[in-house]
Scaffold this active site. Structure first.
Site, short mmCIF file in Angstrom:
data_model
loop_
_atom_site.label_atom_id
_atom_site.label_comp_id
_atom_site.label_asym_id
_atom_site.label_seq_id
_atom_site.Cartn_x
_atom_site.Cartn_y
_atom_site.Cartn_z
N HIS A 24 0.81 -1.23 0.00
CA HIS A 24 0.00 0.00 0.00
C HIS A 24 0.85 1.28 0.00
CE1 HIS A 24 0.25 -0.32 4.39
NE2 HIS A 24 -0.67 -1.24 4.48
N HIS A 78 -6.84 -9.81 12.53
CA HIS A 78 -6.84 -8.54 11.77
C HIS A 78 -7.51 -8.76 10.42
CE1 HIS A 78 -5.59 -4.77 10.20
NE2 HIS A 78 -4.35 -5.05 9.84
N ASP A 164 0.27 -7.46 13.33
CA ASP A 164 1.16 -6.46 12.72
C ASP A 164 2.21 -5.93 13.72
OD1 ASP A 164 0.27 -6.46 10.10
OD2 ASP A 164 -1.21 -4.89 10.43
FE1 FEO Z 1 -2.41 -4.28 8.75
FE2 FEO Z 1 -0.16 -6.76 7.84
O1 FEO Z 1 -1.77 -5.80 7.84
#
Ligand code: FEO
Length: 372
Positions: A24, A78, A164
């Site tokens: 990202h 998550h 994370d």
């Molecule tokens: Fe917040 Fe590794 O995803």
């Protein structure tokens, strides 16, 4: 990549993504891993999954150890797809499984995967799951990295599956921290913290407080290597970074230049800092990606940012950097804005405005016309 035994009954069954270079918008020059963990007990538990294209690899890894149909508990720490991408396939492959998620996790996963209709168990702070000899405890850690994020602790084995938190983007064939060494580990953990965790210092402090009450010996994050030899080193760094502890004698000079005048200013600023006994690092935004520059800033107490004026603005590279910087919002720095110009000269003022918005203490802004 085959499975790795962490302890008796506890296995890494994730996937290595050596080729990923963009996460990202954050550069990952060393790739990453998506860590999933399988725990065998009277009930079988899988903690987190992998990015969707690695689903077959995850299932193959699980099959090395146990028939996926025997999994009873799917813990989703998550929602982000790098950890939940394979969850719909796991729900299909594990007909007896219940999915454990935080309240926001359940909402997010349902929205991401509308066709997935598992049995849900929504868990909150302090809730536990007993699988036989083992007890798992759930610790919400909202915003580390999303509102749904949580850590799951395996009490008897003193393992925290932190998702994370405390991760690193590195596709090493090593699965443990001692395999890559302390220096490399801290370098990758710093890069990860600066780009992913930096805005959430208060939330990291809460997580460290909760983990500090538990006897944690192994930290098993969802990216990178598992911590067993350097848990305290990374924990100490997280404590410092999350409090924005910086070193005033470390300076970073960030700039782009058009015809060399702003670079000459950058070098002059750097030379002045060095003359005051500061360690100076430069970041030329034509060369450094913003995710590299922000890592250089992580422990620096003094940050100078320069741009020439281009069409009444800053250079696009500097604009992108300021946008990234404002989002990650590092605190407790001294800033300096500078820039060369030919006629209108807005750039240094625009940089000053951006740094002031971060509540940084400012040194006097510098502008020069044409060149030094
Ligand atoms: Fe917040 Fe590794 O995803």
């Amino acid at each position: 990549m085959s499975t790795v035994k962490i302890k008796d009954n506890i296995y890494w069954v994730g996937a290595v993504d050596a080729g990923v270079r963009d996460f990202h918008g954050y550069l990952t020059p060393y790739g990453t891993t998506y860590n999933a963990y399988l725990i065998l007990d009277e009930k079988v538990t899988l903690i987190d999954t992998v990015r969707a294209p690695f689903t077959a690899e995850l299932l193959e890894n699980i099959r090395e150890i146990v028939d996926p149909a025997k999994i009873d508990c799917l813990v989703s720490n998550h929602v982000e797809p790098d950890h939940s991408g394979a969850l719909p396939a796991l729900v299909d492959a594990c007909p007896n499984a219940t999915v454990f998620a935080s309240p926001n996790g359940q909402k997010g996963l349902s929205a991401y995967y509308p066709g997935m209709e598992p049995r849900w168990q929504i868990v909150k702070a302090g809730d536990t799951l007993t699988t036989g000899r083992y007890t798992f405890e759930f610790l919400p850690m909202p915003m580390v990295h999303w509102p749904d994020s949580m850590t799951t602790c395996l009490r008897e084995e003193k393992i925290a599956f932190t998702n994370d938190a405390m991760g690193q983007h590195i596709a090493s064939p090593e699965r443990f921290d001692d395999g890559i060494g302390r220096e490399r580990l801290l370098e990758r953990a710093a890069n990860y913290y600066a780009n992913i965790v930096l805005p959430y210092g208060m939330q990291v402090q809460s997580l460290l407080g909760a983990l500090g009450k538990l006897p944690v010996e192994i930290v098993a994050p969802s990216h990178g290597v598992i911590l067993r030899s350097f848990v305290n080193d990374v924990t100490k760094k997280y404590d410092d970074w999350s409090q924005n502890k910086t070193d005033r004698l470390k300076a970073v000079v960030v700039y782009d230049t058009m015809w060399g005048a702003t670079r000459a200013m950058a070098e002059a600023v750097g030379a002045e800092f060095a003359a005051r006994g500061m360690a100076v690092e430069y970041s030329d935004l034509k060369e450094d990606h913003v995710s590299v520059t922000i890592t250089k800033l992580l422990e620096a107490g003094t940050v100078a940012v320069g741009s020439p004026t281009l069409n009444r603005q800053v250079m696009p590279t500097v604009g992108a950097f300021l946008c990234y910087l404002k989002g990650l919002a590092p605190k407790n720095r001294t800033g300096l804005a500078f820039g060369a110009y030919g006629w209108s000269g807005e750039s240094a003022g625009l940089i000053e405005e951006a740094l002031v918005s971060l509540k940084w203490e400012m040194l006097p802004t510098r502008k020069i016309r044409w060149r030094l």
